[in-house]
Design a protein around this motif. Structure first.
Motif, PDB file in Angstrom:
ATOM      1  N   ASP A 163       0.932  -1.158   0.146  1.00  0.00           N
ATOM      2  CA  ASP A 163      -0.019   0.117  -0.085  1.00  0.00           C
ATOM      3  C   ASP A 163       0.851   1.316  -0.196  1.00  0.00           C
ATOM      4  O   ASP A 163       1.191   1.568   1.127  1.00  0.00           O
ATOM      5  CB  ASP A 163      -1.079  -0.082   1.273  1.00  0.00           C
ATOM      6  N   TRP A 164       1.069   1.738  -1.092  1.00  0.00           N
ATOM      7  CA  TRP A 164       2.174   2.764  -1.182  1.00  0.00           C
ATOM      8  C   TRP A 164       1.480   4.354  -0.519  1.00  0.00           C
ATOM      9  O   TRP A 164       2.616   4.776  -0.075  1.00  0.00           O
ATOM     10  CB  TRP A 164       2.472   3.032  -2.721  1.00  0.00           C
ATOM     11  N   ALA A 165       0.339   4.299  -0.777  1.00  0.00           N
ATOM     12  CA  ALA A 165      -0.380   5.484  -0.140  1.00  0.00           C
ATOM     13  C   ALA A 165      -0.155   5.567   1.363  1.00  0.00           C
ATOM     14  O   ALA A 165       0.163   6.572   1.947  1.00  0.00           O
ATOM     15  CB  ALA A 165      -1.741   5.439  -0.500  1.00  0.00           C
ATOM     16  N   GLU A 166      -0.298   4.189   1.835  1.00  0.00           N
ATOM     17  CA  GLU A 166      -0.120   4.200   3.345  1.00  0.00           C
ATOM     18  C   GLU A 166       1.422   4.580   3.685  1.00  0.00           C
ATOM     19  O   GLU A 166       1.752   5.302   4.900  1.00  0.00           O
ATOM     20  CB  GLU A 166      -0.524   2.652   3.964  1.00  0.00           C
ATOM     21  N   LEU A 167       2.239   4.067   2.900  1.00  0.00           N
ATOM     22  CA  LEU A 167       3.732   4.414   3.108  1.00  0.00           C
ATOM     23  C   LEU A 167       3.892   5.960   2.925  1.00  0.00           C
ATOM     24  O   LEU A 167       4.640   6.437   3.612  1.00  0.00           O
ATOM     25  CB  LEU A 167       4.694   3.419   2.228  1.00  0.00           C
ATOM     26  N   GLY A 206       1.709   7.953   3.561  1.00  0.00           N
ATOM     27  CA  GLY A 206       1.268   8.776   4.772  1.00  0.00           C
ATOM     28  C   GLY A 206       2.136   8.716   6.004  1.00  0.00           C
ATOM     29  O   GLY A 206       2.203   9.613   6.938  1.00  0.00           O
ATOM     30  N   ARG A 207       2.860   7.542   6.214  1.00  0.00           N
ATOM     31  CA  ARG A 207       3.576   7.335   7.312  1.00  0.00           C
ATOM     32  C   ARG A 207       4.698   8.234   7.165  1.00  0.00           C
ATOM     33  O   ARG A 207       5.270   8.791   8.324  1.00  0.00           O
ATOM     34  CB  ARG A 207       4.100   5.927   7.206  1.00  0.00           C
ATOM     35  N   SER A 253       3.423  11.839   8.137  1.00  0.00           N
ATOM     36  CA  SER A 253       3.095  12.088   9.514  1.00  0.00           C
ATOM     37  C   SER A 253       4.011  11.798  10.420  1.00  0.00           C
ATOM     38  O   SER A 253       4.216  12.597  11.644  1.00  0.00           O
ATOM     39  CB  SER A 253       1.649  11.028   9.807  1.00  0.00           C
ATOM     40  N   ALA A 289       9.413   3.468   5.713  1.00  0.00           N
ATOM     41  CA  ALA A 289       8.706   3.536   4.811  1.00  0.00           C
ATOM     42  C   ALA A 289       9.259   4.125   3.416  1.00  0.00           C
ATOM     43  O   ALA A 289       8.990   3.822   2.391  1.00  0.00           O
ATOM     44  CB  ALA A 289       7.378   4.361   5.305  1.00  0.00           C
TER      45      ALA A 289
END
Length: 181
Positions: free
Chosen positions: A2-6, A8-9, A12, A18
């Motif tokens: 999940d590239w979007a999650e990475l 996001g990490r 944030s 990530a």
């Protein structure tokens, strides 16, 4: 993955693990993309590195609702490639490389070379017939490939005036070139 999650990490928490995963996956793909689209290996490497730096610094700007992670990252790469090409054109390197390519290509038909020279001469003559204001904006926009905002700043004009002059100049060039044929 999940590239979007990475992303996001990274945004944030400044998550280095990530970012490492993003870099290891996208870095080589960006470089390959750039080479396939005409960049040399050194320039492709530099732009790929700059792209990933931008991913790190702009991660908070990523909006998964508007674009996928890969599209966002490759858009950054494409924009940096365009910026590099514009800088090269301004420095004159791009024009010199293009001229060398035409001179050294034995397969390029002589009539095609003559046609290009004639077309270039026609356009140059038409630009000379424009008003000073119009020829200046055309040269800055299309020959030096400067963005409109830079032209406006250099000439001390509002952006709308620059755009109007370019539009009017292009219309006048069309007329002049149509009359010449």
């Amino acid at each position: 993955m999940d590239w979007a999650e990475l992303i996001g990490r990274v945004a944030s928490r400044g998550d280095r693990a990530a970012f490492k995963a993003l870099f290891e996956y996208f870095g080589p793909r960006i470089k390959g993309f750039l080479i396939k689209t005409g960049s040399n290996a050194d320039d492709a490497e530099e732009i790929a590195q700059s792209t990933m730096v931008a991913v790190w610094t702009k991660a908070a700007q990523f909006d998964p609702a508007s674009a996928g992670a890969a599209a966002w990252i490759f858009t950054i790469a494409r924009n940096l490639r365009i910026d590099a090409a514009r800088r090269a054109a301004r420095d004159g390197r791009l024009g010199q490389e293009s001229a060398r390519d035409d001179e050294t290509d034995p397969n390029l038909a002589s009539d095609l070379i003559v046609s290009r020279v004639e077309d270039t001469a026609r356009v140059a003559a038409a630009i000379e017939r424009l008003s000073a204001e119009q020829s200046t904006v055309i040269r800055l926009s299309f020959i030096e490939e400067r963005p409109h905002s830079e032209i406006a700043a250099a000439l001390g004009l509002p952006m709308g005036t620059v755009k109007s002059r370019i539009r009017l100049a292009m219309n006048r060039l069309r007329e002049l070139l149509d009359d010449a044929t």
